[in-house]
Scaffold this motif. Structure first.
Motif, PDB file in Angstrom:
ATOM      1  N   PRO A   4       0.827  -1.213   0.000  1.00  0.00           N
ATOM      2  CA  PRO A   4       0.000   0.000   0.000  1.00  0.00           C
ATOM      3  C   PRO A   4       0.860   1.262   0.000  1.00  0.00           C
ATOM      4  N   LEU A   5       0.412   2.256  -0.714  1.00  0.00           N
ATOM      5  CA  LEU A   5       1.093   3.542  -0.752  1.00  0.00           C
ATOM      6  C   LEU A   5       0.868   4.256   0.578  1.00  0.00           C
ATOM      7  N   ARG A   6       1.940   4.622   1.258  1.00  0.00           N
ATOM      8  CA  ARG A   6       1.815   5.360   2.505  1.00  0.00           C
ATOM      9  C   ARG A   6       1.549   6.831   2.197  1.00  0.00           C
ATOM     10  N   ILE A   7       0.501   7.371   2.827  1.00  0.00           N
ATOM     11  CA  ILE A   7       0.152   8.781   2.647  1.00  0.00           C
ATOM     12  C   ILE A   7       0.081   9.433   4.020  1.00  0.00           C
ATOM     13  N   ASP A   8       1.018  10.329   4.293  1.00  0.00           N
ATOM     14  CA  ASP A   8       1.034  11.075   5.549  1.00  0.00           C
ATOM     15  C   ASP A   8       0.395  12.438   5.303  1.00  0.00           C
ATOM     16  N   ILE A   9      -0.611  12.773   6.119  1.00  0.00           N
ATOM     17  CA  ILE A   9      -1.297  14.055   5.955  1.00  0.00           C
ATOM     18  C   ILE A   9      -1.130  14.870   7.233  1.00  0.00           C
ATOM     19  N   ILE A  10      -0.509  16.032   7.100  1.00  0.00           N
ATOM     20  CA  ILE A  10      -0.329  16.937   8.228  1.00  0.00           C
ATOM     21  C   ILE A  10      -1.417  17.993   8.113  1.00  0.00           C
ATOM     22  N   SER A  11      -2.216  18.155   9.178  1.00  0.00           N
ATOM     23  CA  SER A  11      -3.372  19.036   9.048  1.00  0.00           C
ATOM     24  C   SER A  11      -3.894  19.501  10.401  1.00  0.00           C
ATOM     25  N   ASP A  12      -4.834  20.448  10.339  1.00  0.00           N
ATOM     26  CA  ASP A  12      -5.507  20.979  11.519  1.00  0.00           C
ATOM     27  C   ASP A  12      -7.001  21.021  11.220  1.00  0.00           C
ATOM     28  N   VAL A  13      -7.826  20.626  12.180  1.00  0.00           N
ATOM     29  CA  VAL A  13      -9.273  20.588  11.935  1.00  0.00           C
ATOM     30  C   VAL A  13      -9.888  21.976  11.829  1.00  0.00           C
ATOM     31  N   MET A  14      -9.136  23.037  12.125  1.00  0.00           N
ATOM     32  CA  MET A  14      -9.622  24.397  11.914  1.00  0.00           C
ATOM     33  C   MET A  14      -9.419  24.860  10.472  1.00  0.00           C
ATOM     34  N   CYS A  15      -8.738  24.048   9.679  1.00  0.00           N
ATOM     35  CA  CYS A  15      -8.352  24.439   8.322  1.00  0.00           C
ATOM     36  C   CYS A  15      -9.347  23.907   7.287  1.00  0.00           C
ATOM     37  N   PRO A  16     -10.130  24.798   6.662  1.00  0.00           N
ATOM     38  CA  PRO A  16     -11.101  24.330   5.666  1.00  0.00           C
ATOM     39  C   PRO A  16     -10.442  23.689   4.454  1.00  0.00           C
ATOM     40  N   LEU A  45      -2.548  25.555  13.502  1.00  0.00           N
ATOM     41  CA  LEU A  45      -2.512  26.811  12.769  1.00  0.00           C
ATOM     42  C   LEU A  45      -2.290  27.989  13.715  1.00  0.00           C
ATOM     43  N   ASN A  46      -2.871  27.887  14.911  1.00  0.00           N
ATOM     44  CA  ASN A  46      -2.824  29.005  15.854  1.00  0.00           C
ATOM     45  C   ASN A  46      -2.489  28.515  17.261  1.00  0.00           C
ATOM     46  N   PRO A  47      -1.247  28.079  17.472  1.00  0.00           N
ATOM     47  CA  PRO A  47      -0.888  27.519  18.777  1.00  0.00           C
ATOM     48  C   PRO A  47      -0.969  28.521  19.925  1.00  0.00           C
ATOM     49  N   GLN A  48      -0.889  29.821  19.617  1.00  0.00           N
ATOM     50  CA  GLN A  48      -0.951  30.837  20.671  1.00  0.00           C
ATOM     51  C   GLN A  48      -2.365  31.339  20.935  1.00  0.00           C
ATOM     52  N   GLY A 181       2.671  25.251   6.657  1.00  0.00           N
ATOM     53  CA  GLY A 181       1.244  25.432   6.412  1.00  0.00           C
ATOM     54  C   GLY A 181       0.610  24.110   6.039  1.00  0.00           C
ATOM     55  N   VAL A 182      -0.705  24.053   6.121  1.00  0.00           N
ATOM     56  CA  VAL A 182      -1.423  22.820   5.834  1.00  0.00           C
ATOM     57  C   VAL A 182      -2.622  23.101   4.918  1.00  0.00           C
TER      58      VAL A 182
END
Length: 214
Positions: A4-16, A45-48, A181-182
């Motif tokens: 299987p092709l490995r797909i790593d997705i870096i993301s934030d649930v606040m990001c549309p 996206l907004n750690p602070q 960025g994501v």
């Protein structure tokens, strides 16, 4: 492809654009029928950002210098894209951005239960479709329960912050790899693609990778 092709997705649930990009990728995966496994990774996206969050439109205008008109145009574009991909964006004037460190901790725990993907999708829907407050630990525990996870354990994970060190380490790893960025998608641990590329571009990428592995 033999494995299987490995797909790593870096993301934030606040990001549309993260859910748009994933849906585009998902359509491409169905079209190409490439055997694959998706691995989700944390990015804030907004750690602070404080717990109470900030009005989304105000935040976008402050952070990116967008005008109200540009912000509205972007929302319309995202809503239309979402509709074409089977995702329902319900933007409102009072919609808020939230700090997502707790969501990433909950997702880390869900990964140990084999439910990270399901929870990730549920969190996107909770935020963008139902406008639920993802800064509220009770809301997060509810969403975990609705996804089939143990609510009491989810609440305990958020209360004692047991996965905070691991999540921080993972976030730092990806930023050390140059992720600023994501969404950011890494195919086969070596091919980085940033942004919501569109179904056609993702399809082309998958076909090229499949040919290269064939």
């Amino acid at each position: 492809m033999t494995t299987p092709l490995r797909i790593d997705i870096i993301s934030d649930v606040m990001c549309p654009w993260c859910i748009i990009g994933y849906r585009q990728l998902s359509v491409a995966l169905e079209a190409t029928d490439v055997a694959h496994e998706v691995h989700w990774h944390p990015f804030e996206l907004n750690p602070q950002m404080p717990a109470e969050g900030q009005n989304m439109r105000e935040h976008i205008i402050e952070k990116y210098g967008s005008t109200p008109e540009q912000s509205e145009q972007s929302r319309t574009q995202m809503t239309d894209l979402g509709t074409s991909l089977g995702f329902d964006f319900q933007f409102t004037p009072d919609m808020r951005m939230h700090n997502t460190f707790n969501t990433h901790q909950l997702l880390h725990w869900a990964g140990e239960q084999g439910c990270k993907h399901e929870l990730k999708m549920a969190l996107f829907t909770a935020h963008f479709t139902h406008r639920r407050d993802l800064s509220d630990v009770e809301v997060l525990a509810d969403i975990a329960s609705e996804t089939g996870l143990d609510r009491a354990e989810a609440a305990a994970v958020l209360a004692d912050q047991r996965f905070a060190p691991q999540v921080r380490e993972l976030e730092q790893f990806w930023t050390s790899q140059g992720i600023r960025g994501v969404p950011a998608v890494v195919f086969d641990r070596q091919h980085l693609v940033t942004g919501a590329q569109g179904t056609e571009n993702f399809t082309n990428i998958l076909e090229q990778l499949a040919q290269g592995a064939g």
